[in-house]
Design a protein around this motif. Structure first.
Motif, short mmCIF file in Angstrom:
data_model
loop_
_atom_site.label_atom_id
_atom_site.label_comp_id
_atom_site.label_asym_id
_atom_site.label_seq_id
_atom_site.Cartn_x
_atom_site.Cartn_y
_atom_site.Cartn_z
N LEU A 180 0.87 -1.15 -0.02
CA LEU A 180 -0.11 0.14 -0.01
C LEU A 180 0.84 1.05 0.00
O LEU A 180 1.57 1.31 0.72
N LEU A 181 0.65 2.17 -0.97
CA LEU A 181 1.46 3.41 -1.07
C LEU A 181 0.66 4.64 -0.98
O LEU A 181 -0.53 4.67 -1.48
N PHE A 182 0.80 5.33 0.07
CA PHE A 182 0.12 6.67 0.28
C PHE A 182 0.94 7.72 -0.07
O PHE A 182 2.24 7.86 0.67
N SER A 183 0.66 8.95 -0.69
CA SER A 183 1.37 9.88 -0.84
C SER A 183 0.52 11.08 -1.02
O SER A 183 -0.54 11.07 -1.62
N ILE A 190 7.13 8.26 -7.74
CA ILE A 190 6.14 7.42 -6.95
C ILE A 190 5.70 6.25 -8.17
O ILE A 190 5.31 5.20 -7.62
N ALA A 191 5.41 6.79 -9.37
CA ALA A 191 5.08 5.87 -10.31
C ALA A 191 5.96 4.72 -10.57
O ALA A 191 5.71 3.70 -10.81
N ARG A 196 7.30 -0.96 -9.62
CA ARG A 196 8.44 -1.92 -9.27
C ARG A 196 8.03 -2.92 -7.99
O ARG A 196 8.36 -3.97 -8.25
N PHE A 197 7.28 -2.45 -7.15
CA PHE A 197 6.84 -3.22 -5.97
C PHE A 197 5.24 -3.51 -5.81
O PHE A 197 5.22 -4.18 -4.79
N GLN A 198 4.52 -3.12 -6.76
CA GLN A 198 3.11 -3.43 -6.35
C GLN A 198 2.61 -4.23 -7.74
O GLN A 198 3.20 -4.27 -8.90
N ARG A 199 1.50 -4.92 -7.46
CA ARG A 199 0.89 -5.82 -8.32
C ARG A 199 -0.44 -5.08 -8.84
O ARG A 199 -1.50 -5.20 -8.18
N GLU A 200 -0.54 -4.64 -10.17
CA GLU A 200 -1.86 -4.21 -10.40
C GLU A 200 -2.29 -3.07 -9.63
O GLU A 200 -3.37 -3.49 -9.17
#
Length: 455
Positions: A180-183, A190-191, A196-200
């Motif tokens: 989970l990425l919050f910004s 960020i993109a 690199r580290f998330q799946r869809e």
């Protein structure tokens, strides 16, 4: 879906939400919780103060099994202050989950206690990338059982140079984890991080609530900026104000200038040791300091409810930093005021900010020939008790020692902040000496304690 009760949460989490009077979800919670609870990776863009901590907190706690071994959830934050804030919220949300252990690991303190605490790994770890990587390099922290990884304020972590540390940490986590990425902002980095580290991942963008913030700009050259800020704060007389400077030198010089003019101002920058930093933040949070002057990095993680005014001593170097600054006020639908002093040499920086605003910046005049209004003293005074959590001293013990026959009314006691070896308590200024005398001559939890005024 607008109510937490409609979510597929455990009874323990739903009861905790009810006890905290959390009922209606904020926009970021309503948008992000359904996919997160369904196990999806999520990238969410939402400003500070939008309720994102409770959003990812409920998501990760819903996947924690306190009876299972190993670290199951990891939250990476850019600063210790934000990590402490996140951990407090997770403990509040998970208060009814049996045997839930949430640990905070950040730099600036000795490594040995952290190594010792990991002999019995917590279910949830919150920390800064540098210290987390250090603990993993020591072999003390393993992520074999990790189910959820959260990158909080990811844009700030990238700005602070944590990209390699984040990659090293997530590279050792299970590939099937939820990420989970919050910004608050969404720069190119960020993109790349998400790819690199998330799946869809499901991308969620919550409309900027900055419309609740009134922004004012003033043309002021550097030699008169301290005078201008004194005038503005004197006219507005806010109970608290956060002033951002671009350099540590500017922070200290402005703080000294405001103190000379009678303001209860404190400085926050990277040259402070951890204890001094803690005490500055405690005093600002509890209302015994009216003005906090800080650099952008030092101010990360500061979360003061109802902060009415934010001031930029110098215009931020880019629009994203400006967005983070003004996001400290106008939270939870409350009105906020953001003031910016702009020197002639800084005018070029206004262009991307105007593009973000969608309109031309509105400049106002300030009469620097006037004398500022005399600042009012803070409503509270901080007392320091030389005993803390290691002495099993709790806030209730302090309240009990201060109240009772001949003592203070409960309403005269403000925030109480406990640390391992000391406790800070805010007292109404007119009652501070009475509180000092009562603590010095009486007993706290059955024993005498040393107490002094801070500042």
């Amino acid at each position: 879906m607008t109510d937490f009760a409609q979510l597929p949460l455990s009874p323990a989490l739903l009861q905790a939400l009810a006890s905290l009077d959390y009922t209606a979800m904020t926009p970021v919670q309503a948008a992000s919780l359904p996919p997160m609870l369904a196990g999806r990776d999520v990238t969410a863009q939402a400003r500070t103060g939008s309720g994102k901590t409770a959003a990812f907190g409920l998501a990760l706690l819903s996947r924690v099994d306190p009876a299972a071994a190993g670290v199951q959830s990891l939250v990476l934050c850019p600063t210790r202050e934000l990590a402490d804030q996140v951990a407090r919220e997770l403990r509040r949300l998970g208060r009814l989950m049996p045997n839930l252990k949430v640990s905070v690991f950040c730099g600036g303190v000795p490594l040995r206690p952290h190594l010792a605490s990991l002999v019995h790994p917590p279910a949830v770890v919150v920390g800064t990338p540098g210290r987390i990587q250090e603990l993993m390099d020591e072999g003390a922290l393993r992520l074999d059982a990790l189910r959820v990884a959260v990158l909080d304020e990811a844009d700030r972590m990238l700005d602070m140079g944590f990209a390699d540390a984040i990659a090293g940490i997530l590279g050792q986590a299970p590939a099937d984890r939820q990420t989970l990425l919050f910004s608050a902002t969404f720069p190119e980095g960020i993109a790349a991080l998400g790819a690199r580290f998330q799946r869809e991942p499901e991308r969620i963008v919550v409309e900027d609530e900055a419309a609740a913030i009134e922004q004012r700009f003033y043309e002021v050259e550097p030699p008169r900026k301290a005078d201008a800020i004194a005038l503005l704060l004197g006219d507005l007389a806010p109970p608290s104000a956060l002033v951002f400077c671009n350099t540590r030198r500017d922070v200290q010089q402005l703080c000294d200038a405001l103190q000379d003019r009678g303001f209860a101002a404190l400085a926050l920058h990277g040259d402070l040791d951890q204890r001094d930093r803690d005490e500055v933040l405690v005093r600002f949070a509890n209302g015994s300091c009216s003005v906090l002057v800080a650099t952008d990095v030092a101010a990360r993680g500061i979360d003061i409810a109802g902060l009415p005014v934010v001031v930029s001593h110098g215009l931020a170097s880019d629009a994203d930093i400006h967005t983070h600054r003004i996001g400290r006020t106008g939270r939870a639908g409350q009105p906020g005021l953001a003031l910016a002093l702009v020197a002639n040499e800084e005018r070029r920086r206004i262009i991307p900010i105007e593009e973000r605003l969608g309109q031309a910046a509105r400049f106002e005049r300030i009469d620097l020939s006037r004398k500022p209004a005399r600042p009012r003293p803070p409503a509270m005074q901080t007392l320091v008790i030389d005993a803390g959590r290691t002495d099993k001293l709790r806030p209730g013990d302090v309240v009990g020692a201060l109240t009772g026959p001949g003592g203070l009314e409960v309403g005269a006691i403000g925030k109480i902040a406990g640390y391992p070896t000391r406790t800070y308590v805010a007292i109404e200024r007119s009652q501070a000496q009475k509180a000092m005398d009562r603590l010095r001559t009486g007993k706290v939890k059955g024993r005498s304690v040393r107490v002094r005024k801070l500042g």
